[in-house]
Design an enzyme around this catalytic site. Structure first.
Site, PDB file in Angstrom:
ATOM      1  N   ASP A   1       0.833  -1.204   0.000  1.00  0.00           N
ATOM      2  CA  ASP A   1       0.000   0.000   0.000  1.00  0.00           C
ATOM      3  C   ASP A   1       0.868   1.256   0.000  1.00  0.00           C
ATOM      4  O   ASP A   1       0.353   2.376  -0.090  1.00  0.00           O
ATOM      5  CB  ASP A   1      -1.012  -0.011   1.156  1.00  0.00           C
ATOM      6  CG  ASP A   1      -0.343   0.043   2.517  1.00  0.00           C
ATOM      7  OD1 ASP A   1       0.900  -0.087   2.597  1.00  0.00           O
ATOM      8  OD2 ASP A   1      -1.067   0.214   3.519  1.00  0.00           O
TER       9      ASP A   1
ATOM     10  N   GLU B   1       9.095  -4.454  10.875  1.00  0.00           N
ATOM     11  CA  GLU B   1       9.457  -3.095  10.427  1.00  0.00           C
ATOM     12  C   GLU B   1       9.939  -2.237  11.598  1.00  0.00           C
ATOM     13  O   GLU B   1       9.261  -2.113  12.632  1.00  0.00           O
ATOM     14  CB  GLU B   1       8.260  -2.420   9.727  1.00  0.00           C
ATOM     15  CG  GLU B   1       8.597  -0.993   9.289  1.00  0.00           C
ATOM     16  CD  GLU B   1       7.693  -0.411   8.211  1.00  0.00           C
ATOM     17  OE1 GLU B   1       6.823  -1.123   7.685  1.00  0.00           O
ATOM     18  OE2 GLU B   1       7.889   0.778   7.892  1.00  0.00           O
TER      19      GLU B   1
END
Ligand code: KIV
Length: 283
Positions: free
Chosen positions: A52, A190
């Protein structure tokens, strides 16, 4: 048996799991279009994420929040058409899996069935484990994403490294274990400390893929535009820029402008001609 990029056989989830076992590093990159996917697949990347991040690097949004299912589906289809070998992950955008279990399974099904992705990715840890379980139970492989989760960065105090304190680190470990238990076949880690990634990578049987997660993850992922120097708005600390494609493109377009203005383009080699006698007939 290891998996070599020279083969064009489609990578299965079992191949990715075996690569972890064999300690063969997994490579992953984002792609959003047919030509980008052709390039990264031919280069031999193992996993392509139609992320995204599309919203920021291709559509010009401020962040990933506005990205819609229609946009993700459109770009997933384009990538899937190009790919022969890599495993393609379709990213579920914000609010496409957060409202109800039914909504999450339906939208995962759209990226998997209509989009042709080999799996779907969603952001979130323990809170999202029931959703991962439901999508997995529906027969759709799920890639988890923990640590810094950009779709909900507002709740994390912005785009900040996660899991730095003891309590926060314990939470990220519990997130990883909960997602593995719910059926996720791999995890993005992340922006977390590299020592924490190492611990998680040792604790789970599924592959971990780091982006700002340090060298101990089973694999690494970067955004296509970051790696190629195509996105100039900002470059996070964890990005290694391998080329300056932005400047190369400016240079090429400037040369074209100059060539046209100075009558250097098109040359004879780019032009069509007709026979002299036919030409005389026109006079
Ligand atoms: O959307 C994306 O590109 C991602 C990567 C940063 C892992 O989620």
């Amino acid at each position: 048996m290891s998996v070599h990029p020279e083969t064009t056989k489609k990578l299965m989830i079992s191949d990715l799991l075996r690569m972890k076992e064999e300690k063969t590093k997994l490579t992953m990159i984002t792609a959003y279009s047919y030509p980008q996917a052709l390039v990264v697949d031919e280069a031999g990347i193992d996993i392509i994420l139609v992320g995204d991040s599309l919203g920021m690097v291709e559509l010009g949004y401020k962040d990933t929040v506005p990205v819609t299912m229609d946009e993700m589906l459109h770009h997933t289809r384009a990538v899937v058409r190009a790919v022969k070998r890599a495993h393609v992950v379709g990213d579920l955008p914000f609010m496409s899996y957060n409202i109800s279990m039914e909504q999450a399974v339906t939208n995962a099904g759209i990226l998997y069935k209509d989009g042709g992705a080999d799996s779907v990715k969603l952001e979130g840890g323990q809170d999202m484990a029931p959703v991962v379980r439901a999508i997995h139970k529906a027969g759709i492989p799920v890639f988890g994403h923990i640590g810094l989760t950009p779709q909900t960065a507002a709740l994390l105090g912005g785009f900040k490294v996660q899991g730095k304190s003891l309590d926060d680190a314990k939470k990220v470990i519990d997130d990883a274990l909960a997602l593995e238990d719910a059926g996720a076949f791999a995890l993005i880690l992340e922006a977390i400390p590299k020592q924490l990634s190492k611990l998680i990578t040792e604790k789970v049987k599924i592959p971990t893929v780091g982006i700002g997660g340090g060298v101990h993850c089973d694999g690494q992922v970067l955004v296509f535009h970051d790696l190629l120097g195509l996105f100039k708005r900002f470059t996070p600390k964890f990005v290694k820029v391998y080329a300056d494609m932005y400047s190369l493109q400016i240079k090429a377009v400037k040369e074209f402008i100059d060539d046209v203005q100075k009558n250097r383009f098109p040359g004879d080699e780019h032009s069509f001609t007709m026979k002299e006698e036919d030409l005389r007939g026109l006079e």
